[in-house]
Write a protein that holds these residues in place. Structure first.
Motif, PDB file in Angstrom:
ATOM      1  N   ARG A  70       0.819  -1.220   0.000  1.00 29.56           N
ATOM      2  CA  ARG A  70       0.000   0.000   0.000  1.00 29.56           C
ATOM      3  C   ARG A  70       0.845   1.259   0.000  1.00 29.56           C
ATOM      4  NH1 ARG A  70      -2.114  -3.423   3.977  1.00 29.56           N
ATOM      5  NH2 ARG A  70      -1.481  -2.244   5.791  1.00 29.56           N
ATOM      6  N   LYS A  71       0.218   2.351  -0.497  1.00 30.11           N
ATOM      7  CA  LYS A  71       0.908   3.628  -0.363  1.00 30.11           C
ATOM      8  C   LYS A  71       0.193   4.410   0.737  1.00 30.11           C
ATOM      9  CE  LYS A  71      -1.827   5.975  -3.775  1.00 30.11           C
ATOM     10  NZ  LYS A  71      -1.951   6.335  -5.147  1.00 30.11           N
ATOM     11  N   VAL A  72       0.935   5.243   1.413  1.00 30.85           N
ATOM     12  CA  VAL A  72       0.336   6.041   2.467  1.00 30.85           C
ATOM     13  C   VAL A  72      -0.185   7.338   1.847  1.00 30.85           C
ATOM     14  CG1 VAL A  72       2.558   7.028   3.150  1.00 30.85           C
ATOM     15  CG2 VAL A  72       0.718   6.979   4.776  1.00 30.85           C
ATOM     16  N   VAL A  73      -1.354   7.757   2.284  1.00 31.98           N
ATOM     17  CA  VAL A  73      -1.959   8.974   1.733  1.00 31.98           C
ATOM     18  C   VAL A  73      -2.267   9.953   2.873  1.00 31.98           C
ATOM     19  CG1 VAL A  73      -3.849   9.938   0.361  1.00 31.98           C
ATOM     20  CG2 VAL A  73      -3.022   7.619  -0.134  1.00 31.98           C
ATOM     21  N   ILE A  74      -1.683  11.119   2.788  1.00 30.70           N
ATOM     22  CA  ILE A  74      -1.960  12.171   3.773  1.00 30.70           C
ATOM     23  C   ILE A  74      -2.797  13.244   3.075  1.00 30.70           C
ATOM     24  CG2 ILE A  74      -0.948  13.966   5.243  1.00 30.70           C
ATOM     25  CD1 ILE A  74      -0.414  11.154   6.296  1.00 30.70           C
ATOM     26  N   VAL A  84       6.897  20.010   1.541  1.00 31.59           N
ATOM     27  CA  VAL A  84       6.528  18.600   1.297  1.00 31.59           C
ATOM     28  C   VAL A  84       7.058  18.084  -0.046  1.00 31.59           C
ATOM     29  CG1 VAL A  84       4.453  18.748   2.741  1.00 31.59           C
ATOM     30  CG2 VAL A  84       4.254  19.140   0.281  1.00 31.59           C
ATOM     31  N   SER A  85       7.936  18.865  -0.674  1.00 28.48           N
ATOM     32  CA  SER A  85       8.373  18.497  -2.029  1.00 28.48           C
ATOM     33  C   SER A  85       9.143  17.164  -2.054  1.00 28.48           C
ATOM     34  CB  SER A  85       9.216  19.615  -2.648  1.00 28.48           C
ATOM     35  OG  SER A  85      10.347  19.812  -1.856  1.00 28.48           O
ATOM     36  N   GLN A  86       9.715  16.780  -0.914  1.00 30.13           N
ATOM     37  CA  GLN A  86      10.476  15.518  -0.866  1.00 30.13           C
ATOM     38  C   GLN A  86       9.626  14.360  -0.328  1.00 30.13           C
ATOM     39  OE1 GLN A  86      13.578  15.555  -2.167  1.00 30.13           O
ATOM     40  NE2 GLN A  86      13.136  17.723  -2.528  1.00 30.13           N
ATOM     41  N   ALA A  87       8.346  14.571  -0.200  1.00 31.93           N
ATOM     42  CA  ALA A  87       7.488  13.556   0.436  1.00 31.93           C
ATOM     43  C   ALA A  87       7.564  12.217  -0.272  1.00 31.93           C
ATOM     44  CB  ALA A  87       6.037  14.038   0.455  1.00 31.93           C
ATOM     45  N   ASP A  88       7.646  11.162   0.537  1.00 32.19           N
ATOM     46  CA  ASP A  88       7.643   9.817  -0.009  1.00 32.19           C
ATOM     47  C   ASP A  88       6.266   9.189   0.260  1.00 32.19           C
ATOM     48  OD1 ASP A  88       8.466   7.552  -1.172  1.00 32.19           O
ATOM     49  OD2 ASP A  88       9.790   6.904   0.458  1.00 32.19           O
ATOM     50  N   CYS A  89       5.232   9.966  -0.017  1.00 33.07           N
ATOM     51  CA  CYS A  89       3.859   9.487   0.140  1.00 33.07           C
ATOM     52  C   CYS A  89       2.968  10.392  -0.698  1.00 33.07           C
ATOM     53  CB  CYS A  89       3.424   9.534   1.610  1.00 33.07           C
ATOM     54  SG  CYS A  89       3.319  11.186   2.306  1.00 33.07           S
ATOM     55  N   GLU A  90       1.704   9.993  -0.834  1.00 29.78           N
ATOM     56  CA  GLU A  90       0.751  10.825  -1.588  1.00 29.78           C
ATOM     57  C   GLU A  90       0.275  11.966  -0.682  1.00 29.78           C
ATOM     58  OE1 GLU A  90      -0.036  10.339  -4.781  1.00 29.78           O
ATOM     59  OE2 GLU A  90      -2.216  10.346  -5.087  1.00 29.78           O
ATOM     60  N   VAL A  91       0.334  13.181  -1.199  1.00 33.27           N
ATOM     61  CA  VAL A  91      -0.112  14.346  -0.425  1.00 33.27           C
ATOM     62  C   VAL A  91      -1.274  15.003  -1.169  1.00 33.27           C
ATOM     63  CG1 VAL A  91       0.587  16.534   0.638  1.00 33.27           C
ATOM     64  CG2 VAL A  91       2.280  14.715   0.323  1.00 33.27           C
ATOM     65  N   VAL A  92      -2.360  15.251  -0.455  1.00 32.13           N
ATOM     66  CA  VAL A  92      -3.575  15.805  -1.077  1.00 32.13           C
ATOM     67  C   VAL A  92      -4.075  16.969  -0.225  1.00 32.13           C
ATOM     68  CG1 VAL A  92      -5.901  15.230  -1.921  1.00 32.13           C
ATOM     69  CG2 VAL A  92      -4.194  13.411  -1.707  1.00 32.13           C
ATOM     70  N   VAL A  93      -4.567  18.022  -0.889  1.00 40.17           N
ATOM     71  CA  VAL A  93      -5.282  19.059  -0.134  1.00 40.17           C
ATOM     72  C   VAL A  93      -6.708  19.170  -0.689  1.00 40.17           C
ATOM     73  CG1 VAL A  93      -3.321  20.429   0.683  1.00 40.17           C
ATOM     74  CG2 VAL A  93      -4.249  20.900  -1.583  1.00 40.17           C
TER      75      VAL A  93
END
Ligand code: PGA
Length: 259
Positions: free
Chosen positions: A6-10, A34-43
């Motif tokens: 799974r991928k983690v989603v924040i 958050v440009s280096q995030a190793d996960c999905e980032v959503v606003v």
């Protein structure tokens, strides 16, 4: 711990906060953090903020989300917003069935189900919210309630559809209250949901299914919650309105050993 499927989603749920100008400011503050995030980032921003958010997010790793949609594509539904409208603004995710919509705007499991179908047909990814009230938890019906919410919401959907759905477990008593579920409580219900998915579909689908926790997740408690086997991310309200706090949660998620 087998989170590797799974991928983690924040995802940030801004709720009814920020004007279009403030939206661009907050996104511009958030992007480098958050440009280096190793996960999905959503606003997930208010409808009127979507155009500005879409422009501000261009070229970044942050995905755009909305907080609701109507289930019809168009028509006489004063004040409503359809999936094609969202899609045309670059929206990729939509929150459906948030407890505030169930509580204040007459959202039911049936409308949730229709909205999910419409969102998937229109090419959006869904963040489906489920969760019990304090009275329901104390009455010992948490699992029964969540099971009903999920069964109705997912009725008629295929394994393939499930690839575009995330469930956010959000105990109502923990939302905006500062009272977080313990990591064990969060993991217990998220694990229950995974089991249910396995029963309704199959084990592989359940293993790959992303389940978030939401409810007073913040920069201090995120790591402990995200560390749990069945917690694959977070839906974050209050703490998503502060770039620094949100980015700390994203960092905690990035350090998880996911895909
Ligand atoms: P909260 O909200 O983080 O402010 O508790 C979470 C949500 O409602 O999605």
């Amino acid at each position: 711990m087998d989170k590797t499927n799974r991928k983690v989603v924040i995802a940030g749920n801004w709720k009814m906060n920020k004007t279009p100008i403030e939206t661009a400011e907050l996104i511009n503050e958030l992007k480098p953090k958050v440009s280096q995030a190793d996960c999905e980032v959503v606003v997930c921003v208010p409808f009127v903020d979507l155009p500005n958010a879409s422009i501000a997010l261009e070229g970044s790793n942050i995905k755009l989300g909305a907080q609701n949609c109507h289930f019809e594509e168009k028509g006489a539904f004063t004040g409503e917003i359809s999936v094609p409208m969202l899609k045309s603004l670059g929206v990729e995710y939509v929150i459906i069935g948030h407890s505030e919509r169930r509580q204040y705007f007459a959202e039911t499991d049936e409308t949730v189900s229709k909205k999910i179908k419409s969102a998937l047909n229109g090419g959006l990814k869904v963040i489906l919210c489920v969760g019990e009230s304090l009275e329901q938890r104390e009455a010992g019906i948490t699992f029964e309630l969540i099971s009903t919410q999920i069964k109705i919401a997912l009725a008629g959907l295929s394994e393939n559809d499930l690839k575009n759905i995330i469930v956010a477990y959000e105990p109502i008593w923990a939302i905006g209250t500062g009272k977080t579920a313990t990591a064990e409580q969060a993991d217990e219900v998220c694990g229950f949901i995974r089991n249910l998915i396995s029963q309704l579909y199959d084990e592989d689908t359940a293993k790959g299914f992303v389940i978030q926790y939401g409810g007073s997740m913040n920069a201090k408690n995120a790591e402990e919650l995200l560390d749990k086997e069945n917690v694959d991310g977070g839906l974050i309200g209050g703490a998503s309105l502060k770039a620094e706090d949100f980015s700390i949660i994203v960092k905690a998620a990035s350090e998880q050993k996911y895909v």
